[in-house]
Design an enzyme around this catalytic site. Sequence first.
Site, PDB file in Angstrom:
ATOM      1  CG  ASP A 142     -25.317  71.787  34.635  1.00 17.08           C
ATOM      2  OD1 ASP A 142     -24.700  71.030  35.413  1.00 17.08           O
ATOM      3  OD2 ASP A 142     -25.402  73.012  34.811  1.00 17.08           O
ATOM      4  CG  HIS A 149     -28.053  75.828  43.396  1.00 17.71           C
ATOM      5  ND1 HIS A 149     -27.543  77.107  43.352  1.00 17.71           N
ATOM      6  CD2 HIS A 149     -28.475  75.558  42.134  1.00 17.71           C
ATOM      7  CE1 HIS A 149     -27.638  77.579  42.117  1.00 17.71           C
ATOM      8  NE2 HIS A 149     -28.207  76.664  41.354  1.00 17.71           N
ATOM      9  NE  ARG A 158     -40.198  78.272  41.069  1.00 19.15           N
ATOM     10  CZ  ARG A 158     -38.988  77.962  40.612  1.00 19.15           C
ATOM     11  NH1 ARG A 158     -38.558  78.436  39.467  1.00 19.15           N
ATOM     12  NH2 ARG A 158     -38.217  77.148  41.295  1.00 19.15           N
ATOM     13  CD  GLU A 214     -25.228  77.594  38.114  1.00 20.07           C
ATOM     14  OE1 GLU A 214     -25.162  76.562  37.416  1.00 20.07           O
ATOM     15  OE2 GLU A 214     -26.303  78.163  38.412  1.00 20.07           O
ATOM     16  CD  GLU A 216     -22.813  72.869  37.680  1.00 21.65           C
ATOM     17  OE1 GLU A 216     -22.862  71.735  37.147  1.00 21.65           O
ATOM     18  OE2 GLU A 216     -23.537  73.825  37.343  1.00 21.65           O
ATOM     19  CG  ASP A 248     -23.288  76.055  34.328  1.00 22.11           C
ATOM     20  OD1 ASP A 248     -23.082  76.556  33.210  1.00 22.11           O
ATOM     21  OD2 ASP A 248     -24.419  75.745  34.737  1.00 22.11           O
ATOM     22  NE  ARG A 252     -26.756  82.807  38.818  1.00 22.69           N
ATOM     23  CZ  ARG A 252     -26.703  81.486  38.745  1.00 22.69           C
ATOM     24  NH1 ARG A 252     -27.558  80.816  37.977  1.00 22.69           N
ATOM     25  NH2 ARG A 252     -25.807  80.819  39.429  1.00 22.69           N
ATOM     26  CD  GLN A 255     -30.376  80.928  35.421  1.00 24.93           C
ATOM     27  OE1 GLN A 255     -29.333  81.466  35.788  1.00 24.93           O
ATOM     28  NE2 GLN A 255     -30.817  79.806  35.958  1.00 24.93           N
ATOM     29  CE  LYS A 268     -27.528  78.134  34.262  1.00 23.23           C
ATOM     30  NZ  LYS A 268     -26.889  77.987  35.576  1.00 23.23           N
ATOM     31  CB  THR A 272     -19.031  75.070  30.622  1.00 26.46           C
ATOM     32  OG1 THR A 272     -20.352  75.485  30.264  1.00 26.46           O
ATOM     33  CG2 THR A 272     -19.084  74.184  31.860  1.00 26.46           C
ATOM     34  CB  THR A 374     -24.938  75.342  41.893  1.00 22.69           C
ATOM     35  OG1 THR A 374     -25.046  75.908  40.602  1.00 22.69           O
ATOM     36  CG2 THR A 374     -24.132  76.251  42.793  1.00 22.69           C
ATOM     37  CD  GLU A 388     -27.076  79.118  45.908  1.00 20.54           C
ATOM     38  OE1 GLU A 388     -27.290  78.367  46.877  1.00 20.54           O
ATOM     39  OE2 GLU A 388     -26.454  78.756  44.897  1.00 20.54           O
TER      40      GLU A 388
HETATM   41 CA    CA Z   1     -25.377  74.600  36.443  1.00 21.39          CA
END
Ligand code: CA
Length: 442
Positions: A142, A149, A158, A214, A216, A248, A252, A255, A268, A272, A374, A388
């Site tokens: 991936d 994104h 961050r 996600e 994709e 995907d 969160r 993650q 993840k 999928t 994404t 997002e």
């Molecule tokens: Ca992904």
Amino acid sequence: MTLINETLNETHEPALRSWVAYANAAGNDFPIQNLPFAVFRRKGTLEAFRGGVAIGDQILDLAAAAATDVFSGEAAPAVHAGAHDKLNDLMALGPPSWRALRRALSRALREGAAEQAALAACLVPQSEAEYGVPARIGDYTDFYTSVHHATNIGRQFRPDNPLLPNYKWVPIGYHGRASSIGVSGQRFHRPMGQTLPPGATQPVFGPSKRLDIELELGIFVGSGNALGESVPMAQAENHVFGLCLLNDWSARDIQAWEYQPLGPFLSKNFATTISPWIVTLEALAPYRVPFTRPEGDPQPLPYLDSETNRQQGSLDIELQVGLLTPQMRDAGQGDATICRTSYRHAYWTVAQMVTHHTVNGCNLQPGDLLGSGTLSGPTLDQAGALIELTTGGKHPLLLPNGENRTYLQDGDAVVIRGWCEKAGAARIGFGQCLGTVLPVRA
Ligand code: CA
């Protein structure tokens, strides 16, 4: 070898019509200019899965077609390879065979074709079909090719350092899990895992509370490369069979706790979902657009650059995400659109992903799957993930029926759609990629 992106040809001619009536209907995803591949069987049967080609509301059964004498020359072995229970053998044949098969299918399915008599008996209505994962996927990688994104996510994880300094130089990716990839219609249980609650110093174990999507595209590798041999940009697209839709699913909260220092893992790889139909790169040829970098951004290093890539390396594929809650389903409502964007906003192209993946000698194999990452566009309503769209869960989405969502709730279904449309070309579509969240396994 001929480059498959070289020119448009007779199969792209917008005026072409098929003897399969629905293929000529406006707005339909599968006109004769598309001809995507899947593996299927009749629903509720124990028939063998086999390859099929979408035409209108029908599937041309490649196993049945292979048993006729309709296809000859280079198309004949390609039809036979496409009749297998997975498409790996067809994928392995390479662009000359894919081109020959597409041309033969296009000619045989056109209005007035002599082949109609033999092939009409090889059609299965899509309404009577169920689909399988189209290839034996040996490896799944991936990528992370949307700078929008990467910036949006980075800002949440961050705040002081959203976009890491390697992003504009390296097509970032990680090795995903192939075993949990399912085809549209996939239903999976909400994952359990470790999360660190806000302000806590120790993690807790339990169901994910921040289950996300996600948006994709999946890129299926066609012919592979030998271990130790890299694939230069000029050859990269000759190794790509086609594209599908991909969701995907991402936990969160799991993650956020697990991703440092080696990246996503259990957040993840529980599920999928991909669309059953793979739209070939040749079918997408009318929708190529230039690959450009924003003013002031570095140009790709020479091994990731080519004139062809700059002129036509990107693809303008319209993408849409719909959310269907249990309440909406019970009320007989359709899904609510929560995102609209295009693949043209991606920071790295398909060719760059293939070349970068192999530059160290890593071998890609027929049926390998690359995720685009994404595909968020530049504005917030073009974001391809709830993290997002809701700014990390702070601003819930208001749905048309009055419900709110931050992250996914049990019973929610998500449907991704994709299509290409412009003046002077036939509209082609990807069908849909649907997945449903079940409660935690009891
Ligand atoms: Ca992904």
